[in-house]
Scaffold this motif. Structure first.
Motif, mmCIF file in Angstrom:
data_model
loop_
_atom_site.group_PDB
_atom_site.id
_atom_site.type_symbol
_atom_site.label_atom_id
_atom_site.label_comp_id
_atom_site.label_asym_id
_atom_site.label_seq_id
_atom_site.Cartn_x
_atom_site.Cartn_y
_atom_site.Cartn_z
ATOM 1 N N ALA A 375 0.820 -1.225 0.000
ATOM 2 C CA ALA A 375 0.000 0.000 0.000
ATOM 3 C C ALA A 375 0.849 1.268 0.000
ATOM 4 O O ALA A 375 0.446 2.289 -0.580
ATOM 5 C CB ALA A 375 -0.946 -0.014 1.199
ATOM 6 N N ARG A 376 2.014 1.231 0.628
ATOM 7 C CA ARG A 376 2.814 2.456 0.708
ATOM 8 C C ARG A 376 3.269 2.932 -0.665
ATOM 9 O O ARG A 376 3.563 4.119 -0.844
ATOM 10 C CB ARG A 376 4.027 2.237 1.613
ATOM 11 C CG ARG A 376 4.989 1.186 1.162
ATOM 12 C CD ARG A 376 5.984 0.850 2.268
ATOM 13 N NE ARG A 376 6.829 -0.271 1.959
ATOM 14 C CZ ARG A 376 8.006 -0.181 1.364
ATOM 15 N NH1 ARG A 376 8.469 1.006 1.024
ATOM 16 N NH2 ARG A 376 8.725 -1.251 1.122
ATOM 17 N N TRP A 377 3.307 2.032 -1.651
ATOM 18 C CA TRP A 377 3.701 2.443 -2.990
ATOM 19 C C TRP A 377 2.570 3.153 -3.733
ATOM 20 O O TRP A 377 2.778 3.643 -4.856
ATOM 21 C CB TRP A 377 4.181 1.234 -3.791
ATOM 22 C CG TRP A 377 5.424 0.644 -3.199
ATOM 23 C CD1 TRP A 377 5.536 -0.523 -2.505
ATOM 24 C CD2 TRP A 377 6.728 1.234 -3.211
ATOM 25 N NE1 TRP A 377 6.824 -0.711 -2.084
ATOM 26 C CE2 TRP A 377 7.589 0.346 -2.511
ATOM 27 C CE3 TRP A 377 7.260 2.409 -3.743
ATOM 28 C CZ2 TRP A 377 8.941 0.619 -2.333
ATOM 29 C CZ3 TRP A 377 8.611 2.670 -3.569
ATOM 30 C CH2 TRP A 377 9.432 1.773 -2.880
ATOM 31 N N ARG A 378 1.397 3.214 -3.122
ATOM 32 C CA ARG A 378 0.271 3.942 -3.745
ATOM 33 C C ARG A 378 -0.108 5.178 -2.927
ATOM 34 O O ARG A 378 -1.194 5.724 -3.100
ATOM 35 C CB ARG A 378 -0.925 3.008 -3.890
ATOM 36 C CG ARG A 378 -0.629 1.789 -4.744
ATOM 37 C CD ARG A 378 -1.848 0.929 -4.997
ATOM 38 N NE ARG A 378 -2.401 0.340 -3.793
ATOM 39 C CZ ARG A 378 -1.921 -0.734 -3.181
ATOM 40 N NH1 ARG A 378 -0.849 -1.353 -3.661
ATOM 41 N NH2 ARG A 378 -2.491 -1.217 -2.091
ATOM 42 N N ALA A 379 0.793 5.610 -2.065
ATOM 43 C CA ALA A 379 0.502 6.783 -1.233
ATOM 44 C C ALA A 379 0.444 8.059 -2.061
ATOM 45 O O ALA A 379 -0.335 8.970 -1.755
ATOM 46 C CB ALA A 379 1.559 6.922 -0.142
ATOM 47 N N GLN A 380 1.234 8.140 -3.125
ATOM 48 C CA GLN A 380 1.295 9.344 -3.943
ATOM 49 C C GLN A 380 0.634 9.167 -5.307
ATOM 50 O O GLN A 380 0.107 10.124 -5.875
ATOM 51 C CB GLN A 380 2.763 9.757 -4.158
ATOM 52 C CG GLN A 380 3.548 9.966 -2.869
ATOM 53 C CD GLN A 380 3.008 11.110 -2.042
ATOM 54 O OE1 GLN A 380 2.530 12.119 -2.573
ATOM 55 N NE2 GLN A 380 3.064 10.960 -0.720
ATOM 56 N N ARG A 381 0.658 7.952 -5.848
ATOM 57 C CA ARG A 381 0.124 7.683 -7.179
ATOM 58 C C ARG A 381 -0.745 6.427 -7.115
ATOM 59 O O ARG A 381 -0.472 5.516 -6.323
ATOM 60 C CB ARG A 381 1.257 7.494 -8.188
ATOM 61 C CG ARG A 381 2.178 8.715 -8.288
ATOM 62 C CD ARG A 381 3.296 8.467 -9.275
ATOM 63 N NE ARG A 381 4.201 9.614 -9.362
ATOM 64 C CZ ARG A 381 5.204 9.712 -10.225
ATOM 65 N NH1 ARG A 381 5.453 8.713 -11.072
ATOM 66 N NH2 ARG A 381 5.956 10.786 -10.246
ATOM 67 N N PRO A 382 -1.775 6.321 -7.963
ATOM 68 C CA PRO A 382 -2.722 5.209 -7.828
ATOM 69 C C PRO A 382 -2.218 3.861 -8.328
ATOM 70 O O PRO A 382 -2.720 2.819 -7.923
ATOM 71 C CB PRO A 382 -3.921 5.677 -8.663
ATOM 72 C CG PRO A 382 -3.360 6.643 -9.649
ATOM 73 C CD PRO A 382 -2.231 7.335 -8.940
ATOM 74 N N ARG A 383 -1.212 3.850 -9.215
ATOM 75 C CA ARG A 383 -0.705 2.594 -9.772
ATOM 76 C C ARG A 383 0.758 2.429 -9.357
ATOM 77 O O ARG A 383 1.441 3.400 -9.009
ATOM 78 C CB ARG A 383 -0.798 2.605 -11.313
ATOM 79 C CG ARG A 383 -2.174 2.928 -11.884
ATOM 80 C CD ARG A 383 -3.118 1.736 -11.841
ATOM 81 N NE ARG A 383 -2.657 0.592 -12.572
ATOM 82 C CZ ARG A 383 -2.737 0.439 -13.920
ATOM 83 N NH1 ARG A 383 -3.250 1.414 -14.659
ATOM 84 N NH2 ARG A 383 -2.323 -0.662 -14.504
ATOM 85 N N PHE A 384 1.265 1.191 -9.424
ATOM 86 C CA PHE A 384 2.666 0.954 -9.082
ATOM 87 C C PHE A 384 3.199 -0.240 -9.860
ATOM 88 O O PHE A 384 2.426 -1.102 -10.316
ATOM 89 C CB PHE A 384 2.842 0.722 -7.577
ATOM 90 C CG PHE A 384 2.331 -0.629 -7.099
ATOM 91 C CD1 PHE A 384 3.215 -1.648 -6.792
ATOM 92 C CD2 PHE A 384 0.973 -0.856 -6.967
ATOM 93 C CE1 PHE A 384 2.753 -2.891 -6.350
ATOM 94 C CE2 PHE A 384 0.501 -2.085 -6.530
ATOM 95 C CZ PHE A 384 1.392 -3.102 -6.214
#
Length: 537
Positions: A375-384
């Motif tokens: 989840a932390r990889w979607r803190a700034q952008r919706p996709r990862f």
């Protein structure tokens, strides 16, 4: 590289002046505390446990004895036990920076990421002139991809402990990942001034692939490799670095010889079994043939997996996608493998043996677990992006676990990809890359599995050619973004200008415009005939 813990001095038993950490101990206990520290340092676990048992029997709540027991539990991969004893120590000394530092390592081992970073930051606040809390904070920030803050913490550690090689190496790595290659080179060379046979420093310099090493570097590497007193890991890393400089200088027979020697040494540390792996891949394919329909066909639509053979252009494709304003480039994440490993432990069956028993609810639960971990990889952008290459092994079950995910299968000319793997040191052991025949077999297993799953789910898996991208970039990039359900962004054509952290050996290459002159195998002629033959089997 394990996290470091500060222990009391391991030598000297002069008790005329009691160290502050030893206050409250009987005089005859202090030499035992020093002996415990030496035993932990030397890896003598039974000795350390026996001595700590004696100490804690007589002084059961002494905070320094508890702290040492916490360090021992951490070293023995017992984070729950370490957390428990360190919290007991902290209750008595709440402002003790060393206990906070060691507790951070235990908390991270327990999966309590935020609390771990809180502990390291608290240790830095309490003892700002102590290097180890800064080092542990920086090391773990770097491991989780927070490269900018990692640089700051590691710079503190290097300033406070100029001779501490691990901090210098990690600082060099972090700077390289940010594209600050001149600064990274300076840190690696600082390390070499302290230790000319430091394999990690040579590895770091060689991985800045767009900055060739010099004649002087080649001579120094050759000199160091003639020494008889260097550690095997250093010797191996320097062998790979020497192979790189020899290839850059068109000394191809010499490059082949030193790379073969380095790989042979790596292989002796753990040999890959190609036949066993082939059987495993066949079992994985068979297990994924019949899977339940997903409860939510859109689960995992946030994720873009980039899989395939290492050195096949996967970092380049991730860099292009991660330049899009809707996508965070997370690099190589272990989370998918961790979720399936934990499920295997819960079921007491190795993957893929339990796959046939898993129902739609199970796969939904596992998919949600993966999304929570990332989840932390979607803190700034919706996709990862998740660019762990070996996740190709799990592509078959992803259609039940994360059915909404996009999967990019990167391919490169097999001969070029195989040779590139042979030239690159991988630290996981055993690894397929240490033998040309093993590389060919692994490549073929990967291709047959991915071809099979692509036929089953062509709308979810796209095969992307590295060579096609080099020949005609814009159409390939447009198609790639469209497949990922992303709008076209002109900035993705200028991916090399992205300031993001790139945490792979290709960090310097993807900060350059595309080059078509990347072929190397023709220079080796008949030396690579065994590899050519193996790839044709």
């Amino acid at each position: 590289m394990p996290p470091h813990s500060a222990a009391p001095p391991a030598a000297g038993n002069d008790n005329t002046h009691v160290e502050p950490r030893m206050v409250g101990l009987p005089a005859d206990a202090i030499p035992k505390m020093h002996a415990v520290a030496r035993a932990i340092r030397d890896g003598a676990v039974p000795v350390a446990e026996a001595l700590l048992g004696e100490l804690l029997a007589s002084t059961p709540e002494h905070p320094e004895a508890l702290r040492l027991y916490g360090i021992l539990h951490n070293r023995c991969n017992r984070p729950d036990d370490a957390k428990a004893v360190l919290q007991r120590a902290l209750a008595q000394r709440p402002d003790d920076a060393q206990i906070h530092n060691d507790l951070g390592s235990a908390l991270l081992g327990c999966g309590e990421r935020e609390s771990a970073f809180d502990s390291w930051r608290r240790a830095c606040e309490l003892a700002p002139t102590e290097p180890m809390p800064w080092y542990n904070l920086g090391r773990n920030l770097q491991l989780e991809g927070s490269t900018g803050p990692a640089v700051t913490a590691l710079q503190h550690a290097c300033t406070l402990a100029p001779d501490f090689l691990p901090a210098r190496i990690l600082l060099g790595d972090a700077l390289a990942h940010l594209g600050r290659f001149d600064e990274a080179s300076a840190r690696y060379r600082d390390a070499l001034r302290l230790h000319p046979a430091c394999g990690d420093a040579w590895r770091g310099l060689a991985n800045i692939k767009m900055r060739p090493l010099s004649d002087s570097d080649r001579e120094q590497l050759s000199t160091q490799l003639r020494r008889a007193d260097i550690a095997e890991p250093d010797r191996i890393a320097m062998g790979y670095a020497l192979g790189k400089v020899c290839e850059d200088q068109a000394r191809y027979p010499e490059a082949f010889a030193v790379l073969s020697e380095a790989n042979a040494r790596m292989r002796r540390m753990g040999a890959w079994n190609a036949a066993t792996f082939r059987d495993y891949v066949s079992a994985v394919i068979a297990a994924s043939e019949v899977l339940p329909e997903p409860l939510d066909p859109n689960l995992g639509s946030e994720a873009i997996f980039i899989v395939g053979l290492p050195r096949s252009g996967s970092t380049l494709f991730e860099q292009i996608i991660a330049t899009h304003p809707q996508v965070e480039g997370a690099s190589e994440l272990s989370d998918l493998g961790d979720v399936l490993r934990d499920e295997s432990l819960r079921r007491n069956q190795a993957f893929p043996r339990w796959v046939a028993e898993a129902g739609a609810q199970d796969w939904h639960r596992l998919g949600r677990d993966y999304l929570q971990r990332t989840a932390r990889w979607r803190a700034q952008r919706p996709r990862f992006t998740d660019k762990m290459p070996e996740n190709w092994l799990f592509t078959g079950v992803l259609r039940a676990m994360l059915p909404g995910a996009t999967i990019i299968d990167t391919r490169r000319d097999p001969l070029e990809a195989a040779w590139s793997c042979f030239k690159q040191q991988f630290y996981r052991r055993p690894h397929f890359s240490c033998d040309l025949a093993d590389i060919a077999a692994y490549l073929q297993d990967c291709a047959r599995a991915m071809d099979h799953w692509q036929r089953i789910a062509p709308t979810r898996i796209r095969t992307c050619s590295y060579e096609a991208l080099l020949v005609d970039p814009e159409p390939q990039i447009r198609e790639l973004l469209a497949f990922c359900r992303l709008s076209f962004e002109a900035g993705c054509l200028e991916f090399h200008q992205s300031p993001r952290s790139v945490r792979t050996p290709s960090a310097s290459q993807v900060r350059q415009p595309l080059r078509r002159d990347t072929s190397r195998v023709a220079n080796y002629g008949a030396l690579l005939d065994p590899l050519r033959q193996a790839l044709q089997r």
